[in-house]
Design a protein around this motif. Structure first.
Motif, PDB file in Angstrom:
ATOM      1  N   GLN A  32      20.458 -42.499  12.534  1.00  0.00           N
ATOM      2  CA  GLN A  32      20.270 -43.781  11.860  1.00  0.00           C
ATOM      3  C   GLN A  32      20.464 -43.557  10.370  1.00  0.00           C
ATOM      4  OE1 GLN A  32      16.226 -44.676  12.680  1.00  0.00           O
ATOM      5  NE2 GLN A  32      16.494 -44.718  14.884  1.00  0.00           N
ATOM      6  N   ASN A  33      20.920 -44.571   9.683  1.00  0.00           N
ATOM      7  CA  ASN A  33      21.104 -44.457   8.238  1.00  0.00           C
ATOM      8  C   ASN A  33      19.794 -44.458   7.469  1.00  0.00           C
ATOM      9  OD1 ASN A  33      23.840 -44.146   8.181  1.00  0.00           O
ATOM     10  ND2 ASN A  33      24.279 -46.303   7.859  1.00  0.00           N
ATOM     11  N   ASN A  34      18.709 -44.817   8.106  1.00  0.00           N
ATOM     12  CA  ASN A  34      17.438 -44.869   7.392  1.00  0.00           C
ATOM     13  C   ASN A  34      16.631 -43.574   7.538  1.00  0.00           C
ATOM     14  OD1 ASN A  34      16.696 -45.149  10.057  1.00  0.00           O
ATOM     15  ND2 ASN A  34      15.301 -46.857   9.710  1.00  0.00           N
ATOM     16  N   LEU A  35      17.280 -42.506   7.981  1.00  0.00           N
ATOM     17  CA  LEU A  35      16.591 -41.220   8.046  1.00  0.00           C
ATOM     18  C   LEU A  35      16.233 -40.780   6.635  1.00  0.00           C
ATOM     19  CD1 LEU A  35      18.726 -39.286  10.684  1.00  0.00           C
ATOM     20  CD2 LEU A  35      16.366 -40.022  10.934  1.00  0.00           C
ATOM     21  N   PRO A  36      15.203 -39.956   6.493  1.00  0.00           N
ATOM     22  CA  PRO A  36      14.829 -39.484   5.151  1.00  0.00           C
ATOM     23  C   PRO A  36      15.966 -38.715   4.486  1.00  0.00           C
ATOM     24  CG  PRO A  36      13.206 -38.801   6.804  1.00  0.00           C
ATOM     25  CD  PRO A  36      14.343 -39.424   7.539  1.00  0.00           C
ATOM     26  N   LEU A  37      15.926 -38.657   3.176  1.00  0.00           N
ATOM     27  CA  LEU A  37      16.926 -37.942   2.399  1.00  0.00           C
ATOM     28  C   LEU A  37      16.401 -36.534   2.112  1.00  0.00           C
ATOM     29  CD1 LEU A  37      19.699 -38.395   1.071  1.00  0.00           C
ATOM     30  CD2 LEU A  37      18.492 -39.009  -1.014  1.00  0.00           C
ATOM     31  N   ASN A  38      16.195 -35.757   3.188  1.00  0.00           N
ATOM     32  CA  ASN A  38      15.709 -34.391   3.002  1.00  0.00           C
ATOM     33  C   ASN A  38      16.295 -33.452   4.039  1.00  0.00           C
ATOM     34  OD1 ASN A  38      13.896 -34.120   5.366  1.00  0.00           O
ATOM     35  ND2 ASN A  38      12.629 -35.640   4.324  1.00  0.00           N
ATOM     36  N   LEU A  39      16.178 -32.176   3.759  1.00  0.00           N
ATOM     37  CA  LEU A  39      16.741 -31.153   4.629  1.00  0.00           C
ATOM     38  C   LEU A  39      15.905 -30.960   5.888  1.00  0.00           C
ATOM     39  CD1 LEU A  39      19.264 -29.359   4.183  1.00  0.00           C
ATOM     40  CD2 LEU A  39      17.718 -27.536   3.517  1.00  0.00           C
TER      41      LEU A  39
END
Length: 147
Positions: free
Chosen positions: A65-72
């Protein structure tokens, strides 16, 4: 218990439990497990483990999904880093453009608002992904077409 026995226990545990986790990320989910099984397949020379890893990759794609967190750790950059790792190490064969759409979803977010500098959940992890994408390219700038 020797190292080989411990590794076998880890393999059995992951095979039994990998499909039941809802996490799809690199450090706590299916992407990390898939990388483990690709590496283990190369180590044992048994295709079964690579096939299992591919099934996990397919499960990840179904849940992206595009709303996943912006982290590794749990987010889109970690999943993309994992795919890039698998491509660079020739565990999977795919057109490099496979990541362009995901790159676009990452760079459309404002990274200036990221206050966490850590590897797992912050800007350092995002930088690691960008560096991995740029590793084998002649030019690299943070835009969806060139990452």
């Amino acid at each position: 218990m020797n190292n080989k026995d411990i590794l076998q226990r880890v393999v059995r545990y992951l095979i039994l439990n990998a499909s039941f986790t809802n996490q799809i990320g690199l450090l706590r989910g299916k992407m990390g497990i898939a990388i483990f099984f690709y590496e283990y397949s190369a180590y044992t020379k048994m295709k079964f483990y690579a096939d299992f890893a591919w099934e996990l990759i397919e499960e990840i794609y179904e849940k992206l999904q595009n709303n996943l967190p912006l982290n590794l750790r749990d987010g889109l950059p970690g999943i993309c880093w994992g795919i890039e790792y698998l491509l660079q190490n020739k565990f999977i064969n795919a057109d490099e453009d496979i990541l362009e759409e995901l790159d676009a979803a990452i760079v459309e977010r404002d990274i200036r608002r990221v206050v966490d500098p850590s590897l797992e959940t912050g800007l350092n992890g995002l930088a690691h992904y960008v560096l991995a994408r740029c590793r084998n390219k002649k030019t690299c700038s943070p835009s969806p077409k060139t990452i």
